[in-house]
Motif scaffolding. Structure first.
Motif, PDB file in Angstrom:
ATOM      1  N   ILE A  62     -15.353 -70.255   4.309  1.00 34.72           N
ATOM      2  CA  ILE A  62     -16.531 -70.141   4.380  1.00 34.72           C
ATOM      3  C   ILE A  62     -17.211 -71.326   5.361  1.00 34.72           C
ATOM      4  N   SER A  63     -17.711 -71.723   6.339  1.00 33.69           N
ATOM      5  CA  SER A  63     -18.226 -72.538   7.382  1.00 33.69           C
ATOM      6  C   SER A  63     -18.796 -73.590   6.513  1.00 33.69           C
ATOM      7  N   ALA A  64     -18.051 -74.668   6.700  1.00 42.10           N
ATOM      8  CA  ALA A  64     -18.754 -75.823   6.222  1.00 42.10           C
ATOM      9  C   ALA A  64     -20.496 -75.800   5.784  1.00 42.10           C
ATOM     10  N   THR A  65     -20.906 -75.014   7.405  1.00 44.79           N
ATOM     11  CA  THR A  65     -22.659 -75.768   6.909  1.00 44.79           C
ATOM     12  C   THR A  65     -22.857 -74.659   5.649  1.00 44.79           C
ATOM     13  N   THR A  66     -22.383 -73.575   5.895  1.00 46.20           N
ATOM     14  CA  THR A  66     -22.917 -72.606   4.325  1.00 46.20           C
ATOM     15  C   THR A  66     -22.876 -72.993   3.383  1.00 46.20           C
ATOM     16  N   LEU A  67     -21.489 -73.756   2.982  1.00 42.86           N
ATOM     17  CA  LEU A  67     -21.193 -73.753   1.696  1.00 42.86           C
ATOM     18  C   LEU A  67     -22.137 -75.074   1.338  1.00 42.86           C
ATOM     19  N   ALA A  68     -22.434 -75.570   1.882  1.00 46.74           N
ATOM     20  CA  ALA A  68     -23.369 -77.308   2.124  1.00 46.74           C
ATOM     21  C   ALA A  68     -24.389 -76.557   2.459  1.00 46.74           C
ATOM     22  N   GLU A  69     -25.042 -75.613   2.564  1.00 50.64           N
ATOM     23  CA  GLU A  69     -26.594 -75.190   2.108  1.00 50.64           C
ATOM     24  C   GLU A  69     -26.494 -74.108   0.873  1.00 50.64           C
ATOM     25  N   GLN A  70     -25.536 -74.419   0.886  1.00 56.78           N
ATOM     26  CA  GLN A  70     -25.434 -73.357  -1.225  1.00 56.78           C
ATOM     27  C   GLN A  70     -25.618 -74.091  -1.629  1.00 56.78           C
ATOM     28  N   LEU A  71     -24.881 -74.911  -1.904  1.00 58.96           N
ATOM     29  CA  LEU A  71     -24.476 -76.170  -2.753  1.00 58.96           C
ATOM     30  C   LEU A  71     -25.466 -77.033  -3.428  1.00 58.96           C
ATOM     31  N   THR A  72     -26.633 -76.783  -2.320  1.00 62.20           N
ATOM     32  CA  THR A  72     -27.889 -78.202  -1.347  1.00 62.20           C
ATOM     33  C   THR A  72     -29.382 -76.735  -2.083  1.00 62.20           C
ATOM     34  N   LYS A 102     -10.372 -81.226   5.357  1.00 61.35           N
ATOM     35  CA  LYS A 102     -10.718 -81.937   6.733  1.00 61.35           C
ATOM     36  C   LYS A 102     -12.560 -80.716   6.010  1.00 61.35           C
ATOM     37  N   ARG A 103     -12.035 -79.639   5.516  1.00 59.48           N
ATOM     38  CA  ARG A 103     -13.616 -78.753   4.863  1.00 59.48           C
ATOM     39  C   ARG A 103     -14.348 -79.518   3.599  1.00 59.48           C
ATOM     40  N   PHE A 104     -13.785 -80.504   3.404  1.00 58.11           N
ATOM     41  CA  PHE A 104     -14.592 -80.720   2.431  1.00 58.11           C
ATOM     42  C   PHE A 104     -15.251 -81.971   2.605  1.00 58.11           C
TER      43      PHE A 104
END
Length: 394
Positions: free
Chosen positions: A211-221, A287-289
């Motif tokens: 999953i893209s880093a942006t999507t992960l960051a959005e969901q975590l946020t 890199k992803r994290f």
């Protein structure tokens, strides 16, 4: 079943069998140490084996503890098996041999072919040994009977030693042990299959890194913003979140939940990286994290940023020197920027400046909860509740 023409020698009474078994356990005072209330405190492995066999019905937990821990005392599975065989052999011989040390003969009816001589049934010890084996199999089937090679020895013992003196009721005790072996083998393979399925499922879950880093960051946020907004002011009083009292911690329920989540996210980051067996995949995960943490900074989600940094700073990740060395220069710089921003230096001055700017510009943010809890702890512990007889309202 035995041929109807065979007449078995009369078996010893239950009392005789019990007395003989007890005598063979306590016949050497120095081999077992017994407390004043009759509890066995210590002993040689051979006599402890005899003792736990005798207790396999009355105190199965004692027997299970023994088969779980005997290796710690230097004994091997093969030695325990020999102790069982020796105990059984000597026990049978005391009943099976006549005073002149000859073997009693089985009488046959006229016209029958001679049959093999059999001893009388000895259910007292037989049933206890069978129970001992069943408990042992349940506890350590794979380690002791498969890996240590006891399976063939046990089956031979059942066939040639236990069966001849087994109960003659159509359902032998030896059969119960074989049934326990079949069940243990079935359970072992089911557990292996379940583990393989779990590993396969875990491997599939690793696709989360696709999953893209942006999507992960959005969901975590999104998740952390909801949890942060659920915290109520009373939860931040009296250090309730760190209290050992369950009722006090319940007052700060949402704070506790967020602290627990922060720990889980950090361990998740470290686990995902360390589970990669291939160096290239570990670098990709790292890199992803780092990218996720960088995206979270852009979303003013400082709490998740600190969670990811905590995972990357985990000792298990930090020791991956080759992985860090393979990290591209761009990500090395991103990691450096993250650590500077969330550095504890000067009481988190860089972080405080950054979130202060966001506040001035009226930009929504998810602050790093740990800073608030740290500041509140200093306030609570550094100031008394009263000044003289007055409440310290300041």
């Amino acid at each position: 079943f035995l041929p109807s023409s065979m007449e078995l020698p009369p078996g010893p009474t239950t009392e005789e069998q019990m007395e003989r078994m007890r005598g063979m356990i306590f016949d050497r005072p120095k081999s077992l140490s017994v407390s004043e209330d009759g509890e066995v405190k210590s002993g040689s492995m051979e006599y402890l084996t005899r003792y736990v066999i005798s207790q396999s019905f009355d105190a199965p937990a004692c027997t299970e503890a023994f088969v779980l821990t005997y290796r710690q005392f230097g004994a091997t599975p093969g030695e325990i098996m020999k102790y069982v065989e020796t105990f059984f052999k000597k026990y049978v011989e005391t009943f099976f041999k006549k005073p002149d040390n000859t073997t009693p003969k089985v009488k046959h009816k006229k016209g029958d072919k001679p049959q093999e001589t059999l001893p009388p049934p000895l259910p007292i010890l037989t049933e206890r040994i069978v129970q001992f084996f069943k408990l042992w199999i349940n506890v350590a089937y794979h380690a002791d009977f498969q890996q240590a090679g006891l399976l063939a020895i046990l089956l031979d013992f059942l066939k040639n030693k236990i069966h001849p003196v087994d109960a003659r009721d159509g359902t032998t005790n030896a059969y119960q042990v074989k049934l326990a072996l079949l069940r243990a083998n079935d359970n072992y393979h089911k557990a292996r299959k379940k583990k393989e399925e779990k590993d396969e499922k875990t491997e599939k879950q690793r696709n989360l890194l696709d999953i893209s880093a942006t999507t992960l960051a959005e969901q975590l946020t999104y998740k952390e913003a909801l949890m942060y907004r659920a915290i109520q002011p009373p939860e931040l009083l009296n250090l309730s979140w760190s209290s050992k009292n369950k009722n006090n911690r319940e007052v700060a329920r949402n704070v506790v939940l967020m602290v627990e989540r922060s720990n889980k996210v950090s361990y998740w980051v470290a686990t995902e990286i360390c589970m990669c067996k291939d160096l290239r995949k570990r670098v990709q995960a790292m890199k992803r994290f780092i990218n996720v943490a960088h995206k979270c900074i852009g979303m003013k989600n400082y709490n998740t940023t600190m969670e990811v940094i905590g995972g990357l700073n985990n000792i298990s990740v930090q020791r991956l020197k080759k992985t860090w060395a393979e990290l591209p220069e761009r990500y090395q710089q991103m990691w450096q920027d993250l650590t500077v921003l969330m550095d504890t230096k000067n009481n988190y001055s860089e972080y405080r400046n950054s979130i202060g700017v966001a506040k001035q510009q009226n930009i929504p943010a998810v602050p790093f909860l740990g800073i608030f809890l740290r500041d509140l702890t200093f306030i609570e512990e550094g100031n008394s509740d009263k000044i003289g007889k007055h409440a310290n309202f300041e």
